[in-house]
Design a protein around this motif. Structure first.
Motif, PDB file in Angstrom:
ATOM      1  N   LYS A  40       1.203 -11.056  -2.191  1.00 52.91           N
ATOM      2  CA  LYS A  40       0.259 -11.956  -1.490  1.00 52.91           C
ATOM      3  C   LYS A  40      -1.189 -11.606  -1.837  1.00 52.91           C
ATOM      4  O   LYS A  40      -2.022 -12.493  -2.064  1.00 52.91           O
ATOM      5  N   VAL A  41      -1.497 -10.318  -1.912  1.00 57.52           N
ATOM      6  CA  VAL A  41      -2.855  -9.885  -2.281  1.00 57.52           C
ATOM      7  C   VAL A  41      -3.185 -10.343  -3.700  1.00 57.52           C
ATOM      8  O   VAL A  41      -4.289 -10.843  -3.966  1.00 57.52           O
ATOM      9  N   ILE A  42      -2.224 -10.180  -4.616  1.00 58.86           N
ATOM     10  CA  ILE A  42      -2.461 -10.583  -6.014  1.00 58.86           C
ATOM     11  C   ILE A  42      -2.682 -12.089  -6.109  1.00 58.86           C
ATOM     12  O   ILE A  42      -3.573 -12.563  -6.832  1.00 58.86           O
ATOM     13  N   GLU A  62       4.667 -10.417  -9.971  1.00 55.35           N
ATOM     14  CA  GLU A  62       3.573  -9.548 -10.416  1.00 55.35           C
ATOM     15  C   GLU A  62       3.553  -8.199  -9.694  1.00 55.35           C
ATOM     16  O   GLU A  62       3.225  -7.172 -10.296  1.00 55.35           O
ATOM     17  N   ALA A  63       3.889  -8.180  -8.406  1.00 56.95           N
ATOM     18  CA  ALA A  63       3.891  -6.916  -7.657  1.00 56.95           C
ATOM     19  C   ALA A  63       4.906  -5.941  -8.250  1.00 56.95           C
ATOM     20  O   ALA A  63       4.644  -4.734  -8.355  1.00 56.95           O
ATOM     21  N   TYR A 100       6.813  -5.126  -1.501  1.00 60.08           N
ATOM     22  CA  TYR A 100       6.424  -5.937  -2.657  1.00 60.08           C
ATOM     23  C   TYR A 100       5.787  -7.260  -2.225  1.00 60.08           C
ATOM     24  O   TYR A 100       4.822  -7.730  -2.838  1.00 60.08           O
ATOM     25  N   GLU A 101       6.327  -7.845  -1.160  1.00 59.54           N
ATOM     26  CA  GLU A 101       5.808  -9.122  -0.678  1.00 59.54           C
ATOM     27  C   GLU A 101       4.348  -9.008  -0.240  1.00 59.54           C
ATOM     28  O   GLU A 101       3.556  -9.937  -0.449  1.00 59.54           O
ATOM     29  N   ASP A 102       3.979  -7.865   0.370  1.00 51.72           N
ATOM     30  CA  ASP A 102       2.592  -7.650   0.804  1.00 51.72           C
ATOM     31  C   ASP A 102       1.640  -7.648  -0.387  1.00 51.72           C
ATOM     32  O   ASP A 102       0.579  -8.288  -0.373  1.00 51.72           O
ATOM     33  N   GLU A 128      -5.503  -6.780   2.476  1.00 52.42           N
ATOM     34  CA  GLU A 128      -5.575  -5.347   2.740  1.00 52.42           C
ATOM     35  C   GLU A 128      -5.525  -4.548   1.441  1.00 52.42           C
ATOM     36  O   GLU A 128      -4.648  -4.733   0.607  1.00 52.42           O
ATOM     37  N   MET A 129      -6.497  -3.630   1.288  1.00 50.20           N
ATOM     38  CA  MET A 129      -6.616  -2.752   0.123  1.00 50.20           C
ATOM     39  C   MET A 129      -6.715  -3.526  -1.196  1.00 50.20           C
ATOM     40  O   MET A 129      -6.344  -3.020  -2.266  1.00 50.20           O
TER      41      MET A 129
END
Length: 642
Positions: free
Chosen positions: A315-317, A375-376, A310-312, A323-324
């Motif tokens: 961070k993207v959001i 959000e994740a 979830y943490e990954d 990544e992806m």
């Protein structure tokens, strides 16, 4: 005409119902038809226990209320019990942990070695003895009370969950193999489409994945892929019978007790990164306006390209890159739209905080931290909600009544009217309006009030009271919709590794997809009741493990002072929760020496008779820890003025 002096004969009335024991230890039988309850004296109880199904002879009415005598125990709620062994010369007594059991058990010539005050697991047996207590047999001696392993096994046993799987179940699980080439012939192949899982960092099983691609027409295709557990677990097999008996995985503070053996939950059915997996999938086509234009449900093969924590994804959001990101950001954008629309349509947005224990290598609690949902988490939640709703609509939403088929729904009834009226009256005292003219105005009021009090000293109080007006969600074949989510059709499809109802749903989807006849509703309603009951027991086991760890965490802190919040009011005292570590204990009314305090249930407070000092739900207070009873998992505080 009846002759004078002769009494009219009365035919005997027998009723079947379940035992319920109230806070005063009084015994009642709640009839199957929910008619007036029947009070049972201890001498007429046959040692029946909480939740047992019994046959009752209804005594001739004298005064107010019905009274009865239990003539037969039809079904015990529990098969196993945990508690303390009390050693005697040629026999033992067993004192159950469960305080609702008002009798000890007699054990003649104990069959296993033990010492006085050892904890053990026993089962009741049909054996005559010269004592008034029921007879029992020792299944397992656990060891000394207070030990972590002993207490966790006790909690599981008291809620009828086994730690170990039977040998035949493990043997069957270890023999399972499958040929991916054979499955390619009948399944849609998604292995070339980008697919990933998103789970907590400590997750060991991955039962859901998401795939994403842009179609030639510019629309999005999103796949919700769920582990195809029923491919491996065949009906009425040892694996299936054990999964049904457990009905759910159990999540204690320091361990998970899985519904399925690890060979399935962590290997064959887990959608692990870099591996091909068999799935049951719901695939959506979504246009640029974020509207669903098409969907498909069926069996698939996937390949998980990436295991995200979830943490990954969070961070993207937040960074809008990473990544992806080209897959994750559109998925979040669409999910956000679904979430907004769902709440707009009347879904109630309860935001319940979750706290996690930090444990050392010996499983001793060394800290407690807040688990924050961001959000994740919402991204995954919205896609799972959509899949569950779509599957329920696929079977339940029919034009003609003759096409209705028996199905397993996750239902949530409307709030209790009396509780809503009480909440409305209470909220008005603080200037908040609860409009319960209809469903839409009520849900809007709940969301509005909960948003307004967020972050204020009233947040805890209003959240607790609002939640208490709600019914409990259960499984049923009678669909009444899901009130809290504001869905007319809803089921559980997305977690078959840890929930048996999801396995039932998968099987029914397959049967009806093959034009099979409707299954027997009475039979499946019984399955639903069992699964709802086991879910309730799992939740209780989880709560008990939290209480034990809270007591263990505070064991060496007696005498220390804490900032706290009033989290509950009862006839015995005031529940308080420490602000920093979120450990709940009680300030007993008997320890409130500065006045005579009375419980004011209408205003969720206790109030002093003379000084009119009040302690109300949500109040911030200062307390001192005076006692921790690890055996009973009780924590006692007193109020202090500083």
């Amino acid at each position: 005409m009846r002759e004078r002096g002769k009494k009219k004969s009365r035919s005997k009335i027998y009723i079947v119902g379940k035992i319920e024991i109230n806070y005063s230890k009084q015994i009642f039988v709640i009839p199957e038809d929910n008619s007036e309850s029947i009070k049972i004296s201890r001498g007429n109880s046959l040692n029946a226990m909480e939740g047992d199904e019994v046959k009752v002879y209804v005594l001739p009415r004298r005064g107010r209320g019905r009274q009865g005598q239990i003539v037969e125990i039809l079904k015990r709620r529990k098969e196993r019990f945990a508690g303390i062994l009390e050693k005697h010369k040629n026999f033992a007594y067993f004192i159950p942990d469960d305080e609702n059991i008002n009798t000890k058990f007699y054990i003649e010539k104990p069959n296993l070695p033990y010492t006085n005050n050892d904890k053990a697991i026993v089962t009741l047996i049909n054996s005559e003895n010269n004592h008034k207590e029921p007879s029992a047999k020792i299944i397992k001696v656990l060891g000394k009370k207070g030990d972590n392993e002993v207490e966790m096994e006790s909690i599981l046993a008291n809620n009828d969950f086994a730690i170990e799987f039977p040998k035949d179940v493990l043997k069957q699980a270890n023999k399972i193999t499958f040929d991916i080439k054979e499955e390619e012939k009948t399944r849609k192949d998604f292995r070339k489409i980008t697919t990933f899982t998103i789970d907590p960092k400590d997750a060991k099983d991955f039962d859901d994945a998401l795939s994403f691609r842009i179609l030639p027409n510019g629309n999005y295709e999103v796949g919700v892929h769920i582990a195809d557990v029923t491919f491996f677990v065949k009906p009425n097999s040892p694996l299936d019978k054990e999964a049904y008996k457990r009905a759910t995985s159990v999540y204690l503070v320091d361990r998970t007790i899985p519904m399925l053996p690890e060979r399935l939950s962590n290997e064959l059915c887990s959608l692990r990164q870099g591996e091909d997996s068999l799935c049951y999938s719901v695939v959506f086509e979504i246009d640029k306006e974020k509207k669903i234009v098409n969907h498909w449900i069926g069996r698939t093969i996937i390949h998980s390209d990436r295991r995200f924590k979830y943490e990954d994804v969070q961070k993207v959001i937040e960074d809008k890159k990473g990544e992806m990101a080209e897959y994750l950001l559109p998925l979040w954008d669409i999910a956000q739209s679904f979430r907004t629309e769902r709440i707009k349509k009347g879904a109630i947005n309860f935001d319940s905080p979750e706290y996690v224990f930090d444990l050392d290598e010996n499983k001793k609690p060394i800290g407690i931290h807040l688990k924050i949902s961001k959000e994740a988490n919402w991204l995954v939640e919205e896609w799972m909600l959509l899949a569950n709703r779509t599957v329920a609509e696929e079977v339940g939403k029919v034009k003609n009544k003759k096409d209705v088929k028996t199905f397993v729904y996750r239902i949530h009834d409307e709030p209790n009217n009396e509780k809503v009226d009480a909440f409305k009256t209470f909220a008005s005292k603080f200037g908040y309006l609860i409009d319960n003219k209809n469903r839409n105005t009520l849900t809007r009021s709940y969301n509005s009030v909960l948003n307004e009090v967020k972050g204020s000293k009233f947040e805890t109080m209003f959240s607790i009271i609002a939640l208490r007006t709600m019914s409990k969600a259960i499984y049923s074949c009678d669909n009444i919709g899901h009130y809290g989510l504001s869905f007319k059709y809803y089921t559980h499809f997305t977690s078959p590794i840890r929930r048996y109802p999801d396995m039932m749903v998968h099987r029914l989807l397959t049967l009806y997809g093959q034009k099979g006849s409707s299954v027997d509703k009475t039979e499946f309603e019984d399955y639903c009741k069992h699964c709802s009951e086991m879910e309730k027991r799992a939740a209780e086991a989880e709560r008990e493990s939290v209480k034990f760890k809270q007591a263990e965490f505070l064991l060496n802190k007696v005498g220390e002072k804490f900032d706290a919040e009033v989290s509950g009011i009862s006839r015995w005292g005031v529940y308080v929760t420490t602000m920093q570590d979120k450990c709940e204990g009680m300030v007993r009314i008997s320890d409130m020496k500065d006045d005579f305090y009375m419980v004011d249930e209408d205003n969720y407070q206790v109030i002093g008779r003379d000084n009119e000092k009040a302690y109300r739900l949500g109040d911030r207070v200062r307390v001192q820890l005076i006692k921790v009873d690890l055996d009973k998992r009780q924590i006692d505080f007193v109020f202090i003025d500083e």
